[in-house]
Motif scaffolding. Structure first.
Motif: not given
Length: 193
Positions: A174-176, A3-4, A181-182, A134-136
């Motif tokens: 779902q991973w994206l 996660g970030w 979200d994180t 934005s890209a994601i």
């Protein structure tokens, strides 16, 4: 990817080689599709003189690109806004699509520049993190369109569903969503609670 997290003024995450390859590959595909659409713009001598660019006046034929570049005015389902006539929709698209394409390919380039090619640490400024978001989002829209994902699509495969290809792509979708979200939570400071 765990996660970030914030590290000083940067947002940091470590991506595996496979995660980086998936992200880079999908962002590259979206960027290529958008660049192909930009190449469809009419060549206008007046645009060369004035610097005012024009884009195509018709929507993209490719449904994924059309999802990324929707009409600029469609009216609404409640009837509060009248539907756009074909001429005004074409004029709005011609005027604004070049700027939208530039913005979308620009954020894709930020991801390709800052995502480590072979995995590793991605360290982003807040501006770069917003470009990643934005890209994601564009990748998720494209993948969701290709997979026919709607609000009614279950997160888990239905019992007896055997489409392994769709299932694998749903996992990436779902991973994206989780990565996005994180990153939003870290960017907004909501992850500190």
């Amino acid at each position: 990817m765990i996660g970030w997290r914030r590290d000083g003024g940067q947002l940091v995450a470590e991506l595996t080689q496979q995660e980086a390859a998936v992200l880079r590959g999908m962002v590259s595909q979206i960027k290529e599709m958008l660049e192909e659409r930009a190449d469809e713009a009419p060549q206008d001598e007046l645009a060369l003189i004035t610097g005012i660019r024009t884009g195509p006046s018709t929507p993209p034929d490719n449904r994924i690109v059309a999802r990324l570049l929707p009409d600029f005015h469609r009216g609404d389902e409640d009837g509060d806004l009248p539907p756009a006539d074909a001429d005004s929709a074409a004029a709005l698209r011609s005027i604004y699509e070049p700027q939208l394409l530039e913005a979308k390919t620009g954020v894709a380039e930020v991801v390709l520049t800052t995502c480590p090619r072979d995995g590793g640490v991605a360290a982003l400024s807040e501006e770069q993190a917003e470009a990643w978001l934005s890209a994601i989002n564009d990748v998720r829209l494209a993948l969701g369109t290709a997979l026919d994902i709607s609000e009614d699509t279950p997160e888990e495969p239905l019992e007896g569903e055997t489409d392994d290809t769709r299932s694998a792509h749903m996992g990436v979708y779902q991973w994206l969503t989780w990565v996005q979200d994180t990153l939003i939570a870290t960017l907004s400071g909501d992850d500190e609670e």
